[in-house]
Scaffold this active site. Structure first.
Site, PDB file in Angstrom:
ATOM      1  N   HIS A  81       0.792  -1.228   0.000  1.00  0.00           N
ATOM      2  CA  HIS A  81       0.000   0.000   0.000  1.00  0.00           C
ATOM      3  C   HIS A  81       0.825   1.280   0.000  1.00  0.00           C
ATOM      4  O   HIS A  81       0.277   2.364   0.216  1.00  0.00           O
ATOM      5  CB  HIS A  81      -0.950   0.006   1.206  1.00  0.00           C
ATOM      6  N   HIS A  92       3.998  12.790  -0.955  1.00  0.00           N
ATOM      7  CA  HIS A  92       4.491  11.890   0.096  1.00  0.00           C
ATOM      8  C   HIS A  92       5.148  10.682  -0.568  1.00  0.00           C
ATOM      9  O   HIS A  92       4.639   9.555  -0.501  1.00  0.00           O
ATOM     10  CB  HIS A  92       3.342  11.468   1.011  1.00  0.00           C
ATOM     11  N   CYS A 191      26.711  -5.196   4.780  1.00  0.00           N
ATOM     12  CA  CYS A 191      27.864  -5.679   5.544  1.00  0.00           C
ATOM     13  C   CYS A 191      28.545  -6.832   4.819  1.00  0.00           C
ATOM     14  O   CYS A 191      29.750  -7.056   4.974  1.00  0.00           O
ATOM     15  CB  CYS A 191      27.458  -6.089   6.955  1.00  0.00           C
ATOM     16  N   HIS A 484      25.034 -10.907  10.615  1.00  0.00           N
ATOM     17  CA  HIS A 484      25.894  -9.754  10.366  1.00  0.00           C
ATOM     18  C   HIS A 484      27.304 -10.241  10.079  1.00  0.00           C
ATOM     19  O   HIS A 484      27.823 -11.140  10.750  1.00  0.00           O
ATOM     20  CB  HIS A 484      25.894  -8.828  11.583  1.00  0.00           C
TER      21      HIS A 484
END
Length: 553
Positions: A81, A92, A191, A484
Site C-alpha cells: 500500500h 508523500h 555488511c 551480520h
C-alpha cells in the site's frame, strides 16, 4: 545502462528523492533520528513504540511483509500500500523501511541511497553506543595519547558534533593504525560487501597491483565505450582507502557497478558474502581477461583476479572393479569446505526433533575431509573406459596448484531439499595462523593412496610455496536469515576488527572465538619478517607486484 561522468561519482539519486530534499531538506531525516535503534549486530531499525505493534494504516493490522514510515506525515504503510499512500497524499513519495532503516521511494517501488541519510544513522549509532562499549572503543583509540578525555555517550550530539567526534577519534588513531585501515559505511544491509572488500583491500598481491596503477582507468578499453568497470572502481576504492583519510568511506559507486554486473542480486537485501566474493572476481575477470589474454598463448588467464586467487583442483575417479583411474583438472578461486556434522546431538522440542549445534571442528579436519576418498552412490555410477560400462567408483580431490592468496570458504549454511529446510551450523572452528598445505597437494595424496610409491608422472616439488600466513577472516554472527558480517584483519602482527564503519584493535583470542565463514591466507614467501607485514611487496610501477624484492627477508 546508466553512465557516469566521474570515476568517483555516486549513483544518481531518483528524481523523487531529489525533489523531496529540495522541498524539505534534511528535516525528515532528523525527525526520525530519535526512533532509530541499533542491534548488537549493528543492524539499525525504527522503534517508535516499545509496546504497540506497528500496523499499516490501510490494512488495519500487522502485515507479514515490510512496513514503511512516511517521512512527511509519519503514517505507516505496508509494501502493498505504499503506492496507494503516495497517490492519496500528494508529494508523500519518500519513506523509510522500519525494519532496515533504509530509504524507500514509493513511486519507484525500490530502495534509494542518500549519503546524508547514512550520516544520520551513523550519528545515531554513536549516540546510542552502550557506555561500556563506547568507553572501551574510545579508550582504545586514546590510550596512546598523553591527554585523555572522558566522552559522555549520553550527550545529545547533533550531526556536526558527531562528525567532530569521529574526526577526533580518527586523528588520534591515525598515528597508530596502519595505512589502509578505513571503515566502510553500510549502505543498507551491505555488511556482506564491506566484509569482503576489507579482505580484498588487504590481500597483498591484489593490493599492490592496484597501488602500482597496473590498471589504468585512462587507458581502460571499457571506459572508452562508457561501460562500467569493476576493476576501475576498485582502483577508486584503493585510492580512497590508502589516502590517509580515516573517516568512513561509502563505496556507493562500486555497489552500483556490481549491480550492473550481477543484476539478479541488485537489491538492498542481505546477500551471501561468499557469493559476492565469487561474483566480484568474475566481474573483474570478465572485464580484464579478454584484454590481457589477447596476446597470451599459454591458456592461463592473466587478469588480476586469477593471477592472485586462481588455483587448480585435481579429481581422481577410480573404478572399484578394475582400478582404472580417470583424472580431471578444474580451476578454482577458492575452496569450499564442509564441516563434519555427524556428531550433532538431537533434542525434542514440542514433539519435533531438532538438532543442536554443540560441536567443534578444526580447519585441518575440514581439509582432511575435502581430500578424503568418497564412495559414489549407486545413482552416481560413472562410465569406466577400461570396463566399457558404468561401475561403482571412488572419488578423491586434491590440490594440483596453489594460488598466491588462498581463500577457504566454510560451509556454515546447510540446505536440505528432502526436509525442505535450511539452517546455520554454529560450530566453533579452530584454525591455524600458519598453514602448511603440503599434505593436501596432489603429490602427497597420490603417494598416500598407493603406499608412498614414487611416480614419475607426478612432480613432488610444488610450483610455488605451500606455506601460508593468515591475514583476514570474514565472520558471520546471528541467524541464517538475519546475521551480520565482520572482518578481522592481521596487519603488522596486530588484529583489527572491521565492523562496517568501525575499526578497532582486538586480541587474537577474539578472532579465534569468532564464527569464521571465509579465511584468507597469503603465501609465506611474500611475508616480511622484519616488518611483520607484507609491506616489502613492491608497489612501484618499475617492479612486478607479484615478486618479492630481492634480498628481502
Amino acid at each position: 545502462m546508466a553512465t557516469r561522468n566521474s570515476v568517483s561519482a555516486n549513483p544518481k539519486p531518483c528524481e523523487h528523492l531529489a525533489d523531496y530534499k529540495l522541498r524539505h531538506g534534511l528535516g525528515g531525516y532528523k525527525s526520525i533520528q530519535k526512533w532509530l535503534k541499533a542491534s548488537p549486530y549493528g543492524k539499525t531499525s525504527i522503534k517508535m513504540c516499545e509496546t504497540k505493534m506497528p500496523t499499516c494504516r490501510f490494512c488495519s493490522g500487522f502485515h507479514q511483509g515490510r512496513l514503511f514510515l512516511c517521512l512527511i506525515c509519519s503514517s505507516m504503510s505496508c509494501s502493498d500500500h505504499t503506492l496507494l499512500h503516495t497517490q492519496s497524499e500528494n508529494g508523500h513519495d519518500i519513506a523509510v523501511d522500519i525494519e532496515r532503516s533504509e530509504l524507500y521511494c514509493c513511486l519507484c517501488s525500490d530502495q534509494v541511497y542518500d549519503p546524508d541519510f547514512d550520516k544520520v544513522v551513523v550519528s545515531k549509532n554513536i549516540m546510542d553506543m552502550p557506555s561500556k562499549t563506547h568507553d572501551s572503543v574510545v579508550d582504545d583509540l586514546m590510550r596512546r595519547s598523553s591527554k585523555r578525555r572522558r566522552l559522555n555517550p549520553v550527550v545529545d550530539l547533533d550531526l556536526k558534533r558527531s562528525k567532530l567526534l569521529v574526526s577526533m577519534m580518527d586523528r588520534r588513531a591515525k598515528s597508530c593504525y596502519p595505512l589502509g585501515l578505513r571503515g566502510l559505511n553500510n549502505l543498507g544491509s551491505t555488511c556482506f560487501m564491506n566484509s569482503v572488500l576489507q579482505a580484498l583491500l588487504h590481500a597483498p598481491p591484489f593490493r599492490n597491483y592496484f597501488l602500482s596503477e597496473r590498471h589504468d582507468p585512462e587507458t581502460c578499453k571499457k571506459r572508452s565505450s562508457d561501460q562500467l568497470c569493476l576493476a576501475c572502481d576498485f582502483g577508486v576504492i584503493f585510492s580512497a582507502v590508502y589516502s590517509g583519510d580515516r573517516t568512513p568511506y561509502s563505496p556507493a559507486q562500486f555497489l552500483y557497478s556490481w549491480w550492473q554486473h550481477s543484476a539478479n542480486l541488485a537489491s538492498y537485501e542481505q546477500q551471501d558474502a561468499h557469493e559476492f566474493f565469487i561474483s566480484v572476481l568474475d566481474g573483474i575477470h570478465e572485464r580484464e581477461g579478454k584484454e590481457r589474454n589477447s596476446n597470451k598463448d599459454n591458456g592461463g588467464c592473466q587478469c588480476i583476479a586469477h593471477r592472485v586467487f586462481s588455483g587448480m583442483l585435481r579429481s581422481d575417479v577410480t573404478c572399484t572393479t578394475c582400478g582404472f583411474t580417470s583424472t580431471t583438472y578444474d580451476p578454482c578461486v577458492d575452496i569450499s569446505l564442509n564441516m563434519d556434522t555427524t556428531n550433532f546431538s538431537s533434542v525434542n522440542v514440542a514433539n519435533k526433533s531438532v538438532r543442536e549445534d554443540t560441536g567443534r571442528s578444526t580447519l585441518l579436519a575440514c581439509l582432511d575431509l575435502f581430500t578424503r576418498p568418497e564412495r559414489l552412490g549407486s545413482d552416481q555410477k560413472l562410465y569406466c573406459q577400461n570396463c566399457q560400462e558404468k561401475r561403482d567408483s571412488l572419488k578423491q580431490m586434491s590440490i594440483k596448484r596453489l594460488p598466491l592468496v588462498l581463500s577457504l570458504h566454510i560451509k556454515r549454511f546447510e540446505h536440505s531439499s528432502l526436509r525442505r529446510s535450511s539452517r546455520k551450523i554454529d560450530w566453533y572452528l579452530q584454525f591455524p595462523f600458519s598453514l602448511d598445505m603440503t599434505p593436501y597437494l596432489s603429490p602427497s595424496i597420490v603417494r598416500n593412496r598407493f603406499g608412498n610409491r614414487v611416480f614419475g608422472f607426478e612432480s613432488d616439488k610444488p610450483d610455488i610455496s605451500s606455506e601460508f600466513e593468515i591475514f583476514a577472516v570474514v565472520t558471520h554472527s546471528g541467524m541464517l536469515d538475519s546475521g551480520h558480517y565482520v572482518t578481522y584483519l592481521r596487519l603488522q602482527n596486530q588484529w583489527y576488527k572491521c565492523d562496517d564503519a568501525w575499526i578497532t584493535e582486538v586480541d587474537e583470542r577474539i578472532v579465534r572465538a569468532a564464527q569464521c565463514y571465509m579465511i584468507f591466507y597469503v603465501q609465506k614467501m611474500l611475508y616480511c619478517k622484519a616488518n611483520e607485514d607484507w609491506s616489502c611487496m613492491p608497489i612501484s610501477t618499475r617492479r612486478d607486484p607479484f615478486v618479492p624484492i630481492a634480498g628481502c627477508c
